[in-house]
Design a protein around this motif. Structure first.
Motif, PDB file in Angstrom:
ATOM      1  N   ALA A   1      55.234  30.447  44.596  1.00 38.35           N
ATOM      2  CA  ALA A   1      54.581  31.233  45.633  1.00 38.35           C
ATOM      3  C   ALA A   1      54.878  30.658  47.010  1.00 38.35           C
ATOM      4  O   ALA A   1      55.095  29.466  47.166  1.00 38.35           O
ATOM      5  CB  ALA A   1      53.061  31.237  45.385  1.00 38.35           C
TER       6      ALA A   1
ATOM      7  N   ASN B   1      45.615  40.687  53.094  1.00 33.38           N
ATOM      8  CA  ASN B   1      46.021  39.985  51.880  1.00 33.38           C
ATOM      9  C   ASN B   1      47.537  40.123  51.714  1.00 33.38           C
ATOM     10  O   ASN B   1      48.051  41.221  51.513  1.00 33.38           O
ATOM     11  CB  ASN B   1      45.302  40.571  50.669  1.00 33.38           C
ATOM     12  N   GLU B   2      48.256  39.009  51.797  1.00 28.05           N
ATOM     13  CA  GLU B   2      49.715  39.066  51.747  1.00 28.05           C
ATOM     14  C   GLU B   2      50.254  39.278  50.328  1.00 28.05           C
ATOM     15  O   GLU B   2      51.457  39.440  50.148  1.00 28.05           O
ATOM     16  CB  GLU B   2      50.308  37.782  52.320  1.00 28.05           C
ATOM     17  N   ARG B   3      49.367  39.307  49.357  1.00 31.28           N
ATOM     18  CA  ARG B   3      49.825  39.485  47.980  1.00 31.28           C
ATOM     19  C   ARG B   3      49.951  40.945  47.579  1.00 31.28           C
ATOM     20  O   ARG B   3      50.723  41.286  46.680  1.00 31.28           O
ATOM     21  CB  ARG B   3      48.859  38.815  47.000  1.00 31.28           C
ATOM     22  N   VAL B   4      49.177  41.827  48.189  1.00 29.56           N
ATOM     23  CA  VAL B   4      49.057  43.205  47.697  1.00 29.56           C
ATOM     24  C   VAL B   4      49.015  44.210  48.844  1.00 29.56           C
ATOM     25  O   VAL B   4      48.758  43.861  49.996  1.00 29.56           O
ATOM     26  CB  VAL B   4      47.775  43.368  46.851  1.00 29.56           C
TER      27      VAL B   4
ATOM     28  N   ILE C   1      52.171  45.106  44.233  1.00 28.58           N
ATOM     29  CA  ILE C   1      52.253  43.672  44.510  1.00 28.58           C
ATOM     30  C   ILE C   1      53.246  43.460  45.643  1.00 28.58           C
ATOM     31  O   ILE C   1      54.377  43.951  45.588  1.00 28.58           O
ATOM     32  CB  ILE C   1      52.675  42.906  43.244  1.00 28.58           C
ATOM     33  N   ASP C   2      52.818  42.748  46.676  1.00 28.57           N
ATOM     34  CA  ASP C   2      53.619  42.632  47.894  1.00 28.57           C
ATOM     35  C   ASP C   2      53.918  41.191  48.260  1.00 28.57           C
ATOM     36  O   ASP C   2      54.395  40.906  49.362  1.00 28.57           O
ATOM     37  CB  ASP C   2      52.866  43.308  49.055  1.00 28.57           C
ATOM     38  N   ALA C   3      53.641  40.269  47.348  1.00 31.18           N
ATOM     39  CA  ALA C   3      53.885  38.852  47.631  1.00 31.18           C
ATOM     40  C   ALA C   3      55.370  38.615  47.886  1.00 31.18           C
ATOM     41  O   ALA C   3      56.230  39.263  47.270  1.00 31.18           O
ATOM     42  CB  ALA C   3      53.422  37.998  46.449  1.00 31.18           C
TER      43      ALA C   3
ATOM     44  N   ASP D   1      44.210  37.907  42.717  1.00 25.81           N
ATOM     45  CA  ASP D   1      44.902  36.899  43.529  1.00 25.81           C
ATOM     46  C   ASP D   1      45.360  35.736  42.650  1.00 25.81           C
ATOM     47  O   ASP D   1      46.512  35.286  42.737  1.00 25.81           O
ATOM     48  CB  ASP D   1      43.964  36.374  44.624  1.00 25.81           C
TER      49      ASP D   1
ATOM     50  N   ILE E   1      48.296  36.780  40.279  1.00 21.63           N
ATOM     51  CA  ILE E   1      49.569  36.930  40.978  1.00 21.63           C
ATOM     52  C   ILE E   1      50.171  35.541  41.289  1.00 21.63           C
ATOM     53  O   ILE E   1      51.360  35.294  41.079  1.00 21.63           O
ATOM     54  CB  ILE E   1      49.387  37.751  42.272  1.00 21.63           C
ATOM     55  N   ASP E   2      49.341  34.634  41.758  1.00 23.16           N
ATOM     56  CA  ASP E   2      49.824  33.295  42.080  1.00 23.16           C
ATOM     57  C   ASP E   2      50.247  32.520  40.840  1.00 23.16           C
ATOM     58  O   ASP E   2      51.213  31.776  40.857  1.00 23.16           O
ATOM     59  CB  ASP E   2      48.741  32.526  42.838  1.00 23.16           C
TER      60      ASP E   2
ATOM     61  N   ALA F   1      53.550  33.794  39.602  1.00 22.47           N
ATOM     62  CA  ALA F   1      54.643  33.440  40.520  1.00 22.47           C
ATOM     63  C   ALA F   1      55.413  32.233  40.007  1.00 22.47           C
ATOM     64  O   ALA F   1      56.661  32.145  40.184  1.00 22.47           O
ATOM     65  CB  ALA F   1      54.085  33.166  41.915  1.00 22.47           C
TER      66      ALA F   1
END
Length: 390
Positions: free
Chosen positions: A2, A294-297, A316-318, A380, A383-384, A387
């Motif tokens: 990540a 939120n930079e993930r989504v 998902i936008d990470a 969150d 997703i992390d 990653a």
């Protein structure tokens, strides 16, 4: 790995992890005791069972504030069956415009173009996350649309684009919109939904609502193709009125009927339609507050006014995710959904099979906002965690 500080594993879990978009979560407090009044082992044609079926129709019309001159019936095969009945029974009298912006509206386009083979049909398409260009619709044509894209999380914000003096019929698949959104009845001619969505009912039963204009079409137009029994809404040139008072075409499940009545009574008890809408809107707001910054989504629906308050679709936008190719993104999104299921915090929350990779969180009225709030930090975390595998 990540590109940001990984989220810690949350300590609070949703009390109810059911976020499926159909069948959807049962109403809060539901137990099987609610079904004890079901008339099992009885003919659906008998007086008591028929009265139960009629009660589903009456309560549904009242909660939805359906115009008095509309007819509402219980039909086979869930919302799909209701839409198919409308398409096969009503189309062909004039040209057709089909608005296709996600999987189910694409399916209706396939029916119109490839199955009914209507030569004067147009398909107005848009990619996932968007609506078609509404200025291109010809309302002298019949129009087929999905009012809320269950697989994209994109809904029509209002019915202002539909003229009151339209010549054609508007057929609105509203399966994940009914009971969660104000439906512009004066802009529709056919509305369909199923029991398994906003009120958390069971599958296999559909609802078909017809305006006077739709009934007139049924009585004055005969399709060029044969209609199977479960599609027939007329007999001897007359409307089959029994369908709209509880005389179903085929045998319904009286257990599911009792369950549907339980959901309708619950809806009345929380304030009817406006209470249902408020609960769904609160769920959408909880997700929107989480997505912001939120930079993930991000929302799959590109415009805020088109975001569904029921089938809430998240992309998902990470940064690490965006670096993957299409196959890698599909695998990573499935891994996120699998982790959420493994932790028993979100079941059946993966994106629809034809949709872009991501998550789909059902936010209909039977879902508690507190469960949505408890779920979001887990997304969150998932997703992390995923990653590290990519």
């Amino acid at each position: 790995m990540a590109d940001f500080s990984p989220a810690a594993k949350p300590s609070v879990r949703p009390q109810n992890p059911n976020f499926s978009s159909g069948p959807c979560a049962k109403r809060p407090g539901f137990t099987l005791a609610a079904l004890e009044g079901a008339l099992l082992g009885r003919s659906h044609r008998a007086k008591g069972p028929k009265a139960k079926l009629a009660e589903v129709i009456t309560r549904s019309k009242q909660i939805l504030d359906m115009p008095a001159d509309w007819r509402l019936g219980i039909v086979p095969a869930s919302d799909t069956g209701a839409v198919e009945m409308a398409l096969w029974s009503l189309l062909g009298a004039r040209p057709v415009d089909v608005l296709a912006h996600e999987s189910f509206s694409e399916a209706w386009a396939t029916d119109v173009v490839k199955q009914l083979k209507l030569a004067d049909a147009r398909v107005l398409k848009a990619p996932y996350g968007q609506l078609p260009d509404l200025t291109q619709i010809d309302f002298s044509h019949d129009v087929v649309l999905a009012w809320n894209g269950t697989t994209s999380g994109v809904r029509f914000p209002n019915g202002d684009f539909i003229p009151a003096d339209r010549e054609g019929l508007v057929i609105a698949d509203s399966t994940s919109a009914a009971f969660a959104m104000d439906l512009p009845w004066d802009k529709f001619d056919v509305v369909t939904w199923s029991w398994q969505k906003v009120l958390g009912g069971e599958g296999a039963h559909g609802m078909l609502a017809l305006s006077p204009r739709a009934v007139e079409r049924l009585l004055t137009y005969k399709p060029a193709w044969p209609l199977p029994k479960i599609f027939r809404l007329t007999s001897g040139g007359k409307l089959s009125e029994g369908i709209f008072v509880g005389e179903t075409i085929n045998t319904p499940s009286m257990l599911c009927v009792e369950d549907a009545l339980d959901g309708l009574r619950w809806a009345e008890g929380i304030g009817g339609l406006q209470g249902l809408i408020a609960r769904s809107n609160a769920n959408l707001k909880a997700v929107a507050d989480w997505v912001e910054g939120n930079e993930r989504v991000r929302f799959l629906a590109e415009k805020p006014e088109t975001r569904s308050n029921t089938s809430i679709c998240i992309a998902i936008d990470a940064p690490w995710f965006q670096k993957l190719d299409a196959e890698g993104q599909a695998k990573a999104a499935k891994a996120v959904a699998a982790l959420l299921e493994k932790e028993n915090v979100a079941l059946d929350a993966g994106a629809y099979r034809d949709a872009p990779p991501g998550l789909r969180i059902w936010g209909g009225a039977t879902v508690e906002t507190s469960d949505i709030v408890a779920l979001l930090p887990w997304i969150d975390y998932a997703i992390d965690t995923v990653a590290a595998e990519f």
